[in-house]
Design a protein around this motif. Structure first.
Motif, PDB file in Angstrom:
ATOM      1  N   ILE A  81      42.592  19.920  43.061  1.00 23.66           N
ATOM      2  CA  ILE A  81      43.855  20.646  43.225  1.00 23.66           C
ATOM      3  C   ILE A  81      44.868  19.963  42.318  1.00 23.66           C
ATOM      4  O   ILE A  81      45.170  18.783  42.491  1.00 23.66           O
ATOM      5  CB  ILE A  81      44.351  20.615  44.682  1.00 23.66           C
ATOM      6  N   ALA A  82      45.377  20.682  41.331  1.00 24.42           N
ATOM      7  CA  ALA A  82      46.297  20.099  40.356  1.00 24.42           C
ATOM      8  C   ALA A  82      47.737  20.525  40.642  1.00 24.42           C
ATOM      9  O   ALA A  82      48.000  21.632  41.102  1.00 24.42           O
ATOM     10  CB  ALA A  82      45.907  20.503  38.945  1.00 24.42           C
ATOM     11  N   PHE A  83      48.650  19.614  40.353  1.00 20.80           N
ATOM     12  CA  PHE A  83      50.090  19.860  40.519  1.00 20.80           C
ATOM     13  C   PHE A  83      50.823  19.222  39.356  1.00 20.80           C
ATOM     14  O   PHE A  83      50.644  18.045  39.074  1.00 20.80           O
ATOM     15  CB  PHE A  83      50.575  19.256  41.842  1.00 20.80           C
ATOM     16  N   GLY A  84      51.623  20.008  38.639  1.00 23.88           N
ATOM     17  CA  GLY A  84      52.346  19.470  37.501  1.00 23.88           C
ATOM     18  C   GLY A  84      53.823  19.773  37.568  1.00 23.88           C
ATOM     19  O   GLY A  84      54.225  20.899  37.852  1.00 23.88           O
ATOM     20  N   ALA A  85      54.642  18.758  37.320  1.00 22.61           N
ATOM     21  CA  ALA A  85      56.096  18.943  37.327  1.00 22.61           C
ATOM     22  C   ALA A  85      56.735  17.849  36.495  1.00 22.61           C
ATOM     23  O   ALA A  85      56.396  16.671  36.648  1.00 22.61           O
ATOM     24  CB  ALA A  85      56.644  18.897  38.749  1.00 22.61           C
ATOM     25  N   PHE A  86      57.646  18.230  35.603  1.00 24.38           N
ATOM     26  CA  PHE A  86      58.370  17.237  34.806  1.00 24.38           C
ATOM     27  C   PHE A  86      59.208  16.379  35.751  1.00 24.38           C
ATOM     28  O   PHE A  86      60.044  16.878  36.493  1.00 24.38           O
ATOM     29  CB  PHE A  86      59.284  17.951  33.796  1.00 24.38           C
ATOM     30  N   GLY A  87      58.950  15.089  35.757  1.00 28.83           N
ATOM     31  CA  GLY A  87      59.633  14.195  36.689  1.00 28.83           C
ATOM     32  C   GLY A  87      58.841  13.934  37.952  1.00 28.83           C
ATOM     33  O   GLY A  87      59.220  13.094  38.768  1.00 28.83           O
ATOM     34  N   GLY A  88      57.729  14.677  38.124  1.00 31.88           N
ATOM     35  CA  GLY A  88      56.864  14.453  39.276  1.00 31.88           C
ATOM     36  C   GLY A  88      57.545  14.679  40.606  1.00 31.88           C
ATOM     37  O   GLY A  88      58.319  15.622  40.781  1.00 31.88           O
ATOM     38  N   ASP A  89      57.273  13.803  41.568  1.00 30.31           N
ATOM     39  CA  ASP A  89      57.808  13.938  42.927  1.00 30.31           C
ATOM     40  C   ASP A  89      59.327  13.842  42.983  1.00 30.31           C
ATOM     41  O   ASP A  89      59.949  14.297  43.935  1.00 30.31           O
ATOM     42  CB  ASP A  89      57.206  12.862  43.842  1.00 30.31           C
ATOM     43  N   LYS A  90      59.948  13.256  41.949  1.00 29.89           N
ATOM     44  CA  LYS A  90      61.400  13.102  41.952  1.00 29.89           C
ATOM     45  C   LYS A  90      62.117  14.426  41.677  1.00 29.89           C
ATOM     46  O   LYS A  90      63.301  14.560  41.949  1.00 29.89           O
ATOM     47  CB  LYS A  90      61.817  12.060  40.909  1.00 29.89           C
ATOM     48  N   ASN A  91      61.395  15.377  41.104  1.00 33.77           N
ATOM     49  CA  ASN A  91      61.979  16.677  40.798  1.00 33.77           C
ATOM     50  C   ASN A  91      61.939  17.548  42.052  1.00 33.77           C
ATOM     51  O   ASN A  91      60.943  18.212  42.344  1.00 33.77           O
ATOM     52  CB  ASN A  91      61.212  17.341  39.649  1.00 33.77           C
ATOM     53  N   LYS A  92      63.029  17.553  42.815  1.00 30.26           N
ATOM     54  CA  LYS A  92      63.057  18.248  44.105  1.00 30.26           C
ATOM     55  C   LYS A  92      62.884  19.757  43.966  1.00 30.26           C
ATOM     56  O   LYS A  92      62.437  20.420  44.894  1.00 30.26           O
ATOM     57  CB  LYS A  92      64.361  17.926  44.833  1.00 30.26           C
ATOM     58  N   LEU A  93      63.252  20.281  42.801  1.00 34.13           N
ATOM     59  CA  LEU A  93      63.111  21.713  42.558  1.00 34.13           C
ATOM     60  C   LEU A  93      61.653  22.148  42.649  1.00 34.13           C
ATOM     61  O   LEU A  93      61.360  23.280  43.059  1.00 34.13           O
ATOM     62  CB  LEU A  93      63.667  22.048  41.170  1.00 34.13           C
ATOM     63  N   LYS A  94      60.735  21.259  42.289  1.00 32.07           N
ATOM     64  CA  LYS A  94      59.320  21.616  42.203  1.00 32.07           C
ATOM     65  C   LYS A  94      58.587  21.545  43.530  1.00 32.07           C
ATOM     66  O   LYS A  94      57.380  21.780  43.598  1.00 32.07           O
ATOM     67  CB  LYS A  94      58.615  20.729  41.170  1.00 32.07           C
ATOM     68  N   GLY A  95      59.287  21.208  44.612  1.00 30.71           N
ATOM     69  CA  GLY A  95      58.720  21.344  45.951  1.00 30.71           C
ATOM     70  C   GLY A  95      57.728  20.287  46.367  1.00 30.71           C
ATOM     71  O   GLY A  95      56.848  20.557  47.196  1.00 30.71           O
ATOM     72  N   ALA A  96      57.856  19.070  45.845  1.00 30.97           N
ATOM     73  CA  ALA A  96      56.914  18.007  46.210  1.00 30.97           C
ATOM     74  C   ALA A  96      56.957  17.702  47.704  1.00 30.97           C
ATOM     75  O   ALA A  96      55.919  17.401  48.318  1.00 30.97           O
ATOM     76  CB  ALA A  96      57.217  16.743  45.402  1.00 30.97           C
ATOM     77  N   ASN A  97      58.132  17.777  48.321  1.00 28.32           N
ATOM     78  CA  ASN A  97      58.245  17.493  49.762  1.00 28.32           C
ATOM     79  C   ASN A  97      57.508  18.541  50.596  1.00 28.32           C
ATOM     80  O   ASN A  97      56.826  18.208  51.577  1.00 28.32           O
ATOM     81  CB  ASN A  97      59.721  17.441  50.168  1.00 28.32           C
TER      82      ASN A  97
END
Length: 419
Positions: free
Chosen positions: A233-249
């Motif tokens: 299962i892959a997940f990609g986001a510029f800034g990773g978990d710190k990018n709250k817009l990308k829904g890491a939480n």
């Protein structure tokens, strides 16, 4: 021959920068025009100081919206100098934040320019996306100087007021948006409701983002000590978990729920691979093995990551387009995401991927379990449909035709206004 000036804070890092770069790549192959790229690549200490001031002042506002905010109080001097030489030029403005173009200088934007919205900042206040939990819809109804549960300087109101006064009457500009969701939002906004708004999706280079070979996939999996029957299962986001817009939480909550629904053997088979954040780290995420690959700049390497994955999850709170989802589908990898924002144009439920209820961790967990339980053939079928969908709607040939047609229209309008 005529000159096209493409302006963006960056053409290298972030989704907006990638989209701007792809649009400029289309222009590089067109012999009838000369392309000039203008960005903040210089180490200009004075410009950096202006950005720091603008950023610091923005921190005096507390509106409860975790999304990036921009005041844009200052302009990059090279942009303003370029505007003074606009007789034989067509301008295409992309992501102009980080003080690339000040709200005070919006009247200086040359006539017949194209402005592409890569997020909602242009028709909102200082926020780049309107708060998903706020039902007052200030970008439609107008921002107010006072608002409940709001602390500090109300920059949202002040910046919106400036943009409204300087943009709402500009009938000589063309605004493009990358998704039908953003088109609807922009047309309903108080700033742009009377503007010329066109739907122009971001182009995807389907020659780069294409299914990798069996050997490439096998080599990639072995490099991470992954077995051929592991489910990635892959997940990609510029800034990773710190990018709250990308829904890491939300994704973390979904994984917590998923862990409770699977047996030990199933859990061992699932590997979570992330990119865009910290450098390579082998760890645990909610009981599942996690491998963080760090920031990946090479599109070919990204294509291998997508192709080697069984599913790409995009739990973003909001997306103007959905670059990662589109790239993954171009590589024939299905996507699980929320049924919201610009992603709805890209991920078609049970056709190119699976849609979860908007911002629901429980629903996301259920949909992830569903696609995990699919056979390889069922997942492959979704991926094949996904590539077909991207080729028909978002590939370079399709978007090039629309983009070049728009530029030709703008160029003819400019010639007419000069005469």
């Amino acid at each position: 021959m005529y000159k096209v000036i493409c302006i963006s804070y960056s053409f290298s890092q972030g989704g907006a920068a990638i989209a701007a770069r792809n649009f400029s790549s289309i222009l590089k192959t067109e012999p009838s025009l000369e392309l000039v790229l203008l960005s903040q690549k210089t180490n200009d200490k004075f410009q950096f100081a202006k950005r720091i001031i603008s950023y610091a002042l923005g921190k005096l506002q507390f509106d409860g919206n975790p999304i990036k905010h921009s005041l844009n109080l200052f302009s990059y001097s090279s942009v303003l100098r370029s505007f003074k030489k606009n007789e034989d030029r067509t301008y295409h403005l992309h992501w102009i934040n980080n003080d690339t173009l000040s709200v005070f200088d919006f009247p200086k934007i040359p006539k017949s320019s194209i402005i592409t919205l890569h997020d909602e900042w242009l028709y909102c206040g200082s926020e780049h996306y309107y708060n998903v939990n706020d039902r007052e819809l200030d970008f439609i109804n107008g921002y107010k100087p006072f608002k409940n549960k709001f602390l500090g300087v109300n920059w949202n109101y002040l910046i919106w007021k400036l943009k409204f006064s300087k943009l709402s009457g500009r009938e000589d500009l063309i605004f493009t948006v990358p998704s039908t969701w953003m088109e609807s939002r922009a047309r309903s906004s108080s700033i742009l409701r009377n503007s010329d708004i066109r739907l122009l999706p971001n182009p995807i280079d389907t020659s780069l983002f294409t299914p990798s070979s069996f050997q490439e996939i096998s080599t990639f999996r072995k490099s991470l000590d992954l077995n051929s029957d592991d489910i990635i299962i892959a997940f990609g986001a510029f800034g990773g978990d710190k990018n709250k817009l990308k829904g890491a939480n939300i994704l973390k909550e979904a994984f917590d729920l998923l862990y409770q629904e699977l047996n030990l053997e199933e859990i061992k088979k699932i590997k979570f691979v992330s990119f865009g954040g910290k450098n390579r780290i082998f760890s645990q995420k909610s009981g599942f093995s996690e491998i963080s690959l760090g920031y990946i700049s090479d599109p070919k390497q990204l294509a291998i990551i997508y192709s080697s994955s069984d599913v790409v999850v995009v739990p973003s709170l909001v997306e103007s387009f959905g670059q990662v989802a589109a790239e993954a589908l171009a590589c024939e990898t299905p996507v699980v995401c929320f049924d919201s924002s610009g992603l709805k144009d890209i991920v078609l439920d049970n056709e190119t991927g699976i849609l979860a209820h908007e911002l629901s961790a429980e629903s996301l967990s259920i949909k992830l379990k569903q696609i995990i339980n699919f056979s390889n053939e069922e997942r492959k079928s979704l991926g094949i449909n996904g590539r077909i969908h991207i080729l028909k709607n978002f590939s370079f040939p399709v978007i090039s035709e629309k983009y070049l047609s728009l530029l030709k229209e703008v160029h003819l309008n400019r010639l007419g206004s000069i005469q």
